[in-house]
Write an enzyme that holds these catalytic residues in place. Structure first.
Site, short mmCIF file in Angstrom:
data_model
loop_
_atom_site.label_atom_id
_atom_site.label_comp_id
_atom_site.label_asym_id
_atom_site.label_seq_id
_atom_site.Cartn_x
_atom_site.Cartn_y
_atom_site.Cartn_z
N ARG A 121 -15.58 3.48 -7.55
CA ARG A 121 -16.63 2.81 -8.16
C ARG A 121 -17.43 3.73 -9.27
O ARG A 121 -17.74 4.84 -8.74
CB ARG A 121 -18.00 2.28 -7.38
CG ARG A 121 -17.29 1.10 -6.37
CD ARG A 121 -18.42 0.65 -5.57
NE ARG A 121 -17.92 -0.33 -4.54
CZ ARG A 121 -18.47 -0.85 -3.43
NH1 ARG A 121 -19.79 -0.66 -3.42
NH2 ARG A 121 -17.76 -1.68 -2.56
N ARG A 173 -23.82 7.99 -2.24
CA ARG A 173 -23.25 7.17 -3.12
C ARG A 173 -22.26 8.08 -4.28
O ARG A 173 -22.81 9.02 -4.92
CB ARG A 173 -24.38 6.61 -4.25
CG ARG A 173 -24.01 5.64 -5.00
CD ARG A 173 -25.43 5.27 -5.96
NE ARG A 173 -26.41 4.84 -4.97
CZ ARG A 173 -26.74 3.64 -4.66
NH1 ARG A 173 -25.64 2.67 -4.91
NH2 ARG A 173 -27.64 3.29 -3.69
N GLU A 226 -28.16 1.50 4.11
CA GLU A 226 -27.15 0.69 4.39
C GLU A 226 -25.77 1.26 4.43
O GLU A 226 -25.46 2.30 3.80
CB GLU A 226 -26.99 -0.15 2.84
CG GLU A 226 -25.87 -1.03 3.09
CD GLU A 226 -25.38 -1.52 1.87
OE1 GLU A 226 -24.32 -1.91 1.43
OE2 GLU A 226 -25.99 -1.66 0.75
N SER A 273 -22.40 -4.35 4.70
CA SER A 273 -22.89 -5.51 4.08
C SER A 273 -21.88 -6.73 4.25
O SER A 273 -20.82 -6.48 3.96
CB SER A 273 -23.17 -5.32 2.52
OG SER A 273 -23.84 -6.36 2.02
N ARG A 286 -20.41 7.21 4.75
CA ARG A 286 -22.05 6.89 5.30
C ARG A 286 -21.89 7.17 7.00
O ARG A 286 -22.86 7.72 7.38
CB ARG A 286 -22.48 5.79 4.85
CG ARG A 286 -22.59 5.67 3.37
CD ARG A 286 -23.49 4.50 2.90
NE ARG A 286 -23.52 4.53 1.57
CZ ARG A 286 -24.43 3.73 0.72
NH1 ARG A 286 -25.08 2.73 1.39
NH2 ARG A 286 -24.38 3.75 -0.51
#
Length: 424
Positions: A262, A277, A349, A352, A391
C-alpha cells in the site's frame, strides 16, 4: 456496488442513509441520468421492434415475389438510427455505472451513527495490560538493540516505511504467520489458499479498491498493467467472481498468508516510525463467502477467530463496532480489534472484520443458486485480518519485553521457534 433499484425506487431515502456515512448523493444528477436512460432505452426498444416488423414484412413480400426495395431502404435507415441510439444508451449506462461505483455501501441498521473514530462503540475487552517495574521500550528500540531490526538498510534498499528483519525477529515474524495459518486451518476449518499477488484492474474493481482508491495502489509499468495486492482479500474474494455457486459449497471459509502493498496515500505522516504503517507488510487474511441470511452470524464467527489468535498469544485487546463515519468504503458493518501497545499506552488496530453484504458480489457478478427458488441470487462476502503479522510482532515484542531488553517467546510460538524461549 449498491442495487440500482435502490436509486430508482427512492433516491431521497437512499441519500439520507448515505449522508450518515459522510457521502452526499447528487440526487438531481442521478435522476437526470436515469430519466435519460429510460427515454433512450424506450426509443431503442421501439426502433428494434419497428426494425423486426419491417424485416418480417420484407420476408413476406419476397416470398410472394413482390418488390421490397422500399422496405429494405427503410430497414437500413432504422438500423442507422438504432446504432446511434444504442451508442448513446451505452454512454449513459457507462456514466451511471461510474457514478454508482463511487458510492459507498449502506450501513447496517445496527451500526452506530458517528462522524469519525470518536463515534466508535467499544464492545468488549480481554486481558489486562502488564504493569512492568522497568521503563518500557518501543519495538524499534528493542529491535535495534537486539540487532534484528534495521531501518537504515531498508532505507538504502527501498526508502521510508520499510524494514529489514533478521535473526530471531525474522524467525518470530515467520512463526507468527505459520501459527495463524495452522490455527485457522486446523482448528477453525478454513481452506488455505496460495493466490496471486499481482492482479488486474477488474479484480481490484470487484473488491472496491478501484476506482475509489487508485492512488493507494502500486502497479506495474507497461501493458498489461498489474496491481500488487493491498490485501489477499482481493484475490480470495474474487475466486467466486463471475460464478454461480451451488448451495452445498456454502459457506466458504478461505485463508491466505501474503505480503500486502500500500502506498499509504492518506496517512499524511502518521506512524512514520516503526512497523505500524508500512508500504510492504504481511497479513493472514480471512474471507467468508456466505448465504445472505447467515452473513451476520458469519461476521461474529470470523471476528471470534481473529480474537482467538490474540487470546492464545495472551495479548490484551479490545473490540470496537465502527460508526458510520469510520467504516471502510465497501463495508455494511465492521468490527475493529485493537491490541494493546505498551509504548503508546493505547490500543492499536490489528484486525478489521467486515460484512460487505452484496456490495462486492454485485461488482464481481458473484451469485449462489438458492435451492428454495432454484434461481441465482447475489452472495454476501466478508473479510477480516486473522491477523496482521507485522503488528502482531510489534505487540509481542512490546508486551513480552524484559528489563534486560530481551523478548520472551509466547508459549504457542515456541514449537515454531525450535523450542527457543527468549530472543536476546
Amino acid at each position: 456496488m449498491l442495487d440500482p433499484q435502490l436509486f430508482r425506487q427512492d433516491a431521497d431515502r437512499l441519500a439520507e442513509r448515505l449522508l450518515v456515512r459522510g457521502y452526499e448523493l447528487d440526487v438531481e444528477a442521478l435522476r437526470k441520468l436515469e430519466n435519460s436512460r429510460r427515454e433512450i432505452q424506450g426509443e431503442t426498444e421501439s426502433l428494434q421492434s419497428r426494425r423486426n416488423t419491417v424485416s418480417r414484412e420484407i420476408g413476406i413480400r419476397k416470398s410472394r415475389g413482390e418488390d421490397a426495395s422500399e422496405l429494405m431502404a427503410s430497414v437500413s435507415t432504422l438500423a442507422d438510427s438504432l446504432k446511434r441510439q444504442q451508442a448513446e444508451l451505452a454512454r449513459i449506462q457507462s456514466e451511471l455505472e461510474a457514478l454508482y461505483s463511487e458510492i459507498p455501501n449502506i450501513a447496517h441498521e445496527s451500526v452506530p451513527v458517528g462522524k469519525d473514530e470518536q463515534g466508535n462503540l467499544e464492545m468488549r475487552r480481554w486481558g489486562e495490560p502488564r504493569q512492568p517495574d522497568f521503563e518500557i521500550r518501543d519495538h524499534v528500540q528493542l529491535g535495534e538493540a537486539l540487532g534484528c531490526m534495521d531501518y537504515d538498510a531498508a532505507g538504502r534498499i527501498s526508502g521510508s516505511r520499510f524494514v529489514v528483519l533478521s535473526g530471531g525477529l525474522a524467525r518470530l515474524h515467520r512463526a507468527l504467520a505459520q501459527y495463524m495459518l495452522d490455527l485457522h486451518v486446523s482448528e477453525h476449518g478454513y481452506t488455505e489458499v496460495n493466490a496471486p499477488l499481482l492482479v488486474n484492474a477488474r479484480t481490484l474493481f470487484g473488491t472496491s479498491q478501484l476506482p475509489k482508491f487508485e492512488d493507494d495502489q502500486f502497479s506495474t509499468r507497461g501493458e498489461p498493467t498489474y496491481y500488487l495486492i493491498p490485501t489477499s482479500e482481493v484475490s480470495l474474494t474474487n475466486l467466486v467472481g463471475g460464478r454461480i455457486v451451488e448451495d452445498d459449497e456454502l459457506p466458504m471459509m478461505l485463508t491466505a498468508h501474503t505480503p500486502c502493498f500500500r502506498k499509504e496515500a492518506g496517512s499524511y505522516g502518521r506512524d512514520t516510525r516503526g512497523m505500524i504503517r508500512q508500504h510492504q507488510f504481511e497479513k493472514v487474511e480471512l474471507v467468508h463467502i456466505s448465504r445472505p441470511d447467515e452473513s451476520y452470524q458469519r461476521l461474529e464467527v470470523m471476528t471470534g477467530h481473529a480474537e482467538t489468535v490474540l487470546r492464545k498469544l495472551e495479548l490484551p485487546y479490545r473490540v470496537l463496532t465502527l460508526c458510520t463515519g469510520d467504516m471502510g468504503f465497501a463495508a455494511a458493518k465492521t468490527y475493529d480489534i485493537e491490541v494493546w501497545v505498551p509504548s503508546q499506552e493505547k490500543y492499536r488496530e490489528i484486525s478489521s472484520c467486515s460484512n460487505t453484504e452484496t456490495f462486492q458480489a454485485r461488482r464481481m457478478k458473484s451469485r449462489w443458486r438458492n435451492p428454495r427458488t432454484g434461481k441465482p441470487e447475489y452472495l454476501h462476502t466478508l473479510n477480516g485480518s486473522g491477523v496482521a503479522v507485522g503488528r502482531a510482532l510489534v505487540a509481542v515484542m512490546e508486551n513480552y519485553q524484559n528489563s534486560d531488553g530481551s523478548v520472551t517467546v509466547p508459549g504457542v510460538l515456541r514449537p515454531y521457534m525450535g523450542g527457543q524461549e527468549r530472543i536476546g
